[in-house]
Design a protein around this motif. Structure first.
Motif, PDB file in Angstrom:
ATOM      1  N   MET A   1       1.026  -1.149   0.048  1.00  0.00           N
ATOM      2  CA  MET A   1       0.016   0.031   0.078  1.00  0.00           C
ATOM      3  C   MET A   1       0.893   1.234   0.054  1.00  0.00           C
ATOM      4  O   MET A   1       1.799   1.232   0.707  1.00  0.00           O
ATOM      5  N   LYS A   2       0.664   2.227  -0.828  1.00  0.00           N
ATOM      6  CA  LYS A   2       1.494   3.672  -0.807  1.00  0.00           C
ATOM      7  C   LYS A   2       1.138   4.124   0.245  1.00  0.00           C
ATOM      8  O   LYS A   2      -0.048   4.197   0.931  1.00  0.00           O
ATOM      9  N   LYS A   3       2.280   4.909   0.668  1.00  0.00           N
ATOM     10  CA  LYS A   3       2.050   5.984   1.956  1.00  0.00           C
ATOM     11  C   LYS A   3       1.478   7.368   1.549  1.00  0.00           C
ATOM     12  O   LYS A   3       1.826   7.609   0.237  1.00  0.00           O
ATOM     13  N   GLN A   4       0.801   7.879   2.298  1.00  0.00           N
ATOM     14  CA  GLN A   4       0.100   9.066   2.011  1.00  0.00           C
ATOM     15  C   GLN A   4       1.103  10.365   1.935  1.00  0.00           C
ATOM     16  O   GLN A   4       2.064  10.278   2.640  1.00  0.00           O
ATOM     17  N   PRO A   5       1.112  11.011   0.882  1.00  0.00           N
ATOM     18  CA  PRO A   5       2.104  12.036   0.741  1.00  0.00           C
ATOM     19  C   PRO A   5       2.201  13.001   2.011  1.00  0.00           C
ATOM     20  O   PRO A   5       1.303  13.218   2.864  1.00  0.00           O
ATOM     21  N   THR A   6       3.239  13.450   2.411  1.00  0.00           N
ATOM     22  CA  THR A   6       3.479  14.356   3.439  1.00  0.00           C
ATOM     23  C   THR A   6       2.782  15.675   3.608  1.00  0.00           C
ATOM     24  O   THR A   6       2.628  16.184   4.411  1.00  0.00           O
ATOM     25  N   THR A   7       2.332  16.056   2.360  1.00  0.00           N
ATOM     26  CA  THR A   7       1.731  17.570   2.201  1.00  0.00           C
ATOM     27  C   THR A   7       0.289  17.298   2.293  1.00  0.00           C
ATOM     28  O   THR A   7      -0.319  18.345   2.456  1.00  0.00           O
ATOM     29  N   ALA A   8      -0.177  16.173   2.713  1.00  0.00           N
ATOM     30  CA  ALA A   8      -1.584  15.874   2.900  1.00  0.00           C
ATOM     31  C   ALA A   8      -2.030  16.704   4.001  1.00  0.00           C
ATOM     32  O   ALA A   8      -1.418  16.760   5.260  1.00  0.00           O
ATOM     33  N   GLY A   9      -3.396  17.445   4.016  1.00  0.00           N
ATOM     34  CA  GLY A   9      -3.798  18.157   5.039  1.00  0.00           C
ATOM     35  C   GLY A   9      -4.972  17.583   5.544  1.00  0.00           C
ATOM     36  O   GLY A   9      -5.761  17.047   4.742  1.00  0.00           O
ATOM     37  N   HIS A  10      -5.323  17.771   6.799  1.00  0.00           N
ATOM     38  CA  HIS A  10      -6.590  17.279   7.395  1.00  0.00           C
ATOM     39  C   HIS A  10      -7.473  18.125   7.045  1.00  0.00           C
ATOM     40  O   HIS A  10      -7.541  19.308   7.179  1.00  0.00           O
ATOM     41  N   CYS A  11      -8.729  17.614   6.429  1.00  0.00           N
ATOM     42  CA  CYS A  11      -9.933  18.708   6.065  1.00  0.00           C
ATOM     43  C   CYS A  11     -11.252  17.706   6.183  1.00  0.00           C
ATOM     44  O   CYS A  11     -11.174  16.451   6.292  1.00  0.00           O
ATOM     45  N   ILE A  12     -12.465  18.546   6.374  1.00  0.00           N
ATOM     46  CA  ILE A  12     -13.711  17.858   6.187  1.00  0.00           C
ATOM     47  C   ILE A  12     -14.439  18.440   5.171  1.00  0.00           C
ATOM     48  O   ILE A  12     -14.355  19.621   4.504  1.00  0.00           O
ATOM     49  N   ILE A  13     -14.921  17.410   4.346  1.00  0.00           N
ATOM     50  CA  ILE A  13     -15.504  17.535   2.888  1.00  0.00           C
ATOM     51  C   ILE A  13     -17.060  17.143   3.210  1.00  0.00           C
ATOM     52  O   ILE A  13     -17.479  16.323   3.746  1.00  0.00           O
ATOM     53  N   ALA A  14     -17.877  18.494   3.023  1.00  0.00           N
ATOM     54  CA  ALA A  14     -19.399  18.176   3.190  1.00  0.00           C
ATOM     55  C   ALA A  14     -19.808  18.302   1.797  1.00  0.00           C
ATOM     56  O   ALA A  14     -19.730  19.081   0.790  1.00  0.00           O
ATOM     57  N   ILE A  15     -20.830  17.164   1.530  1.00  0.00           N
ATOM     58  CA  ILE A  15     -21.457  16.803   0.189  1.00  0.00           C
ATOM     59  C   ILE A  15     -23.100  16.779   0.311  1.00  0.00           C
ATOM     60  O   ILE A  15     -23.521  16.131   1.102  1.00  0.00           O
ATOM     61  N   TYR A  16     -23.543  17.709  -0.210  1.00  0.00           N
ATOM     62  CA  TYR A  16     -25.063  17.480  -0.361  1.00  0.00           C
ATOM     63  C   TYR A  16     -25.305  16.826  -1.899  1.00  0.00           C
ATOM     64  O   TYR A  16     -24.986  17.055  -2.682  1.00  0.00           O
ATOM     65  N   SER A  17     -26.239  15.908  -1.528  1.00  0.00           N
ATOM     66  CA  SER A  17     -26.457  15.133  -2.682  1.00  0.00           C
ATOM     67  C   SER A  17     -28.012  14.342  -2.791  1.00  0.00           C
ATOM     68  O   SER A  17     -28.429  14.296  -1.676  1.00  0.00           O
ATOM     69  N   GLU A  18     -28.398  13.765  -3.889  1.00  0.00           N
ATOM     70  CA  GLU A  18     -29.667  12.940  -3.945  1.00  0.00           C
ATOM     71  C   GLU A  18     -29.351  11.929  -2.829  1.00  0.00           C
ATOM     72  O   GLU A  18     -28.139  11.245  -3.179  1.00  0.00           O
ATOM     73  N   ASP A  19     -30.458  11.135  -2.567  1.00  0.00           N
ATOM     74  CA  ASP A  19     -30.210   9.949  -1.963  1.00  0.00           C
ATOM     75  C   ASP A  19     -30.486   8.796  -2.690  1.00  0.00           C
ATOM     76  O   ASP A  19     -31.542   8.365  -2.967  1.00  0.00           O
ATOM     77  N   LYS A  20     -29.177   8.391  -3.448  1.00  0.00           N
ATOM     78  CA  LYS A  20     -29.373   7.273  -4.318  1.00  0.00           C
ATOM     79  C   LYS A  20     -28.415   6.274  -4.012  1.00  0.00           C
ATOM     80  O   LYS A  20     -27.423   6.650  -3.387  1.00  0.00           O
ATOM     81  N   LYS A  21     -28.908   5.116  -4.260  1.00  0.00           N
ATOM     82  CA  LYS A  21     -28.052   3.748  -4.102  1.00  0.00           C
ATOM     83  C   LYS A  21     -26.611   3.817  -4.889  1.00  0.00           C
ATOM     84  O   LYS A  21     -26.998   4.339  -5.915  1.00  0.00           O
ATOM     85  N   GLY A  22     -25.720   3.230  -4.052  1.00  0.00           N
ATOM     86  CA  GLY A  22     -24.462   3.587  -4.976  1.00  0.00           C
ATOM     87  C   GLY A  22     -23.631   4.761  -4.861  1.00  0.00           C
ATOM     88  O   GLY A  22     -22.458   4.759  -5.164  1.00  0.00           O
ATOM     89  N   LEU A  23     -24.235   5.706  -4.503  1.00  0.00           N
ATOM     90  CA  LEU A  23     -23.473   7.095  -4.535  1.00  0.00           C
ATOM     91  C   LEU A  23     -22.174   7.032  -3.448  1.00  0.00           C
ATOM     92  O   LEU A  23     -21.115   7.567  -3.817  1.00  0.00           O
ATOM     93  N   LEU A  24     -22.542   6.545  -2.149  1.00  0.00           N
ATOM     94  CA  LEU A  24     -21.406   6.607  -1.340  1.00  0.00           C
ATOM     95  C   LEU A  24     -20.220   5.765  -2.004  1.00  0.00           C
ATOM     96  O   LEU A  24     -19.151   6.301  -1.844  1.00  0.00           O
ATOM     97  N   GLY A  25     -20.406   4.601  -2.769  1.00  0.00           N
ATOM     98  CA  GLY A  25     -19.622   4.060  -3.318  1.00  0.00           C
ATOM     99  C   GLY A  25     -18.722   4.810  -4.348  1.00  0.00           C
ATOM    100  O   GLY A  25     -17.380   4.840  -4.457  1.00  0.00           O
ATOM    101  N   GLN A  26     -19.376   5.404  -5.171  1.00  0.00           N
ATOM    102  CA  GLN A  26     -18.869   6.393  -6.289  1.00  0.00           C
ATOM    103  C   GLN A  26     -17.893   7.404  -5.403  1.00  0.00           C
ATOM    104  O   GLN A  26     -16.671   7.795  -6.122  1.00  0.00           O
ATOM    105  N   VAL A  27     -18.272   7.905  -4.341  1.00  0.00           N
ATOM    106  CA  VAL A  27     -17.384   8.955  -3.722  1.00  0.00           C
ATOM    107  C   VAL A  27     -16.320   8.383  -3.101  1.00  0.00           C
ATOM    108  O   VAL A  27     -15.131   8.958  -3.469  1.00  0.00           O
TER     109      VAL A  27
END
Length: 173
Positions: A1-27
């Protein structure tokens, strides 16, 4: 497994979407393809019919965050994706500490008061403390309680006290 780049920053991503089956998998496929670490994920209903809020706490290189948000917004069911820095929106988690009743002492109750924890439930042999706070706050209390009386611990995903997006930011595609 590849290591995460050291320049990665911690963030919170908020996604508003339709409630559709399979969406979470796509994200999540986007995060996996780019090898970005996901620390927590929460899906919750909103007051808008058939719309959910997906909150993802992740490590994403700051320089790539805009591109990731664009890719997320290209998913048909997604209305809007926004990123926030930890502490920017007052997002917290809930920690639950299961403790044996033998911990009862004056110093224990001082600790409960110092950290702003509350007794959530009391059973025959154990009690559950509940504490709202950041990962750091919860970890600090965990360190104070760690020992033979700590029977279990768990914490929730991020919880927002208000909408992460104002209604004027929310819109179709």
């Amino acid at each position: 497994m590849k290591k995460q780049p050291t320049t990665a920053g911690h963030c919170i991503i908020a996604i508003y979407s339709e409630d559709k089956k399979g969406l979470l998998g796509q994200v999540l496929v986007l995060f996996n393809k780019l090898n970005y670490e996901v620390n927590s994920l929460n899906v919750s209903r909103t007051d808008i019919s058939d719309v959910v809020l997906i909150t993802i706490e992740a490590c994403v290189p700051e320089a790539r965050l805009g591109i990731l948000l664009q890719k997320i917004e290209k998913i048909v069911e997604v209305y809007r994706a926004s990123a926030y820095q930890p502490g920017e929106m007052g997002l917290e988690k809930v920690g639950f500490f299961r403790l044996s009743k033998q911990i009862f002492s004056a110093s224990f109750w001082s600790l409960v008061q110092k950290y702003g924890a509350v007794v959530s439930s009391i059973g025959e042999d154990a009690l559950v403390l509940r504490k709202f706070g950041s990962d750091r706050n919860l970890q600090e209390l965990y360190g104070q309680l760690d020992g033979p009386h700590l029977l279990g611990f768990c914490k929730s995903g991020l919880i927002a006290e208000e909408s992460l997006l104002s209604i004027d930011q929310f819109g179709g595609g």
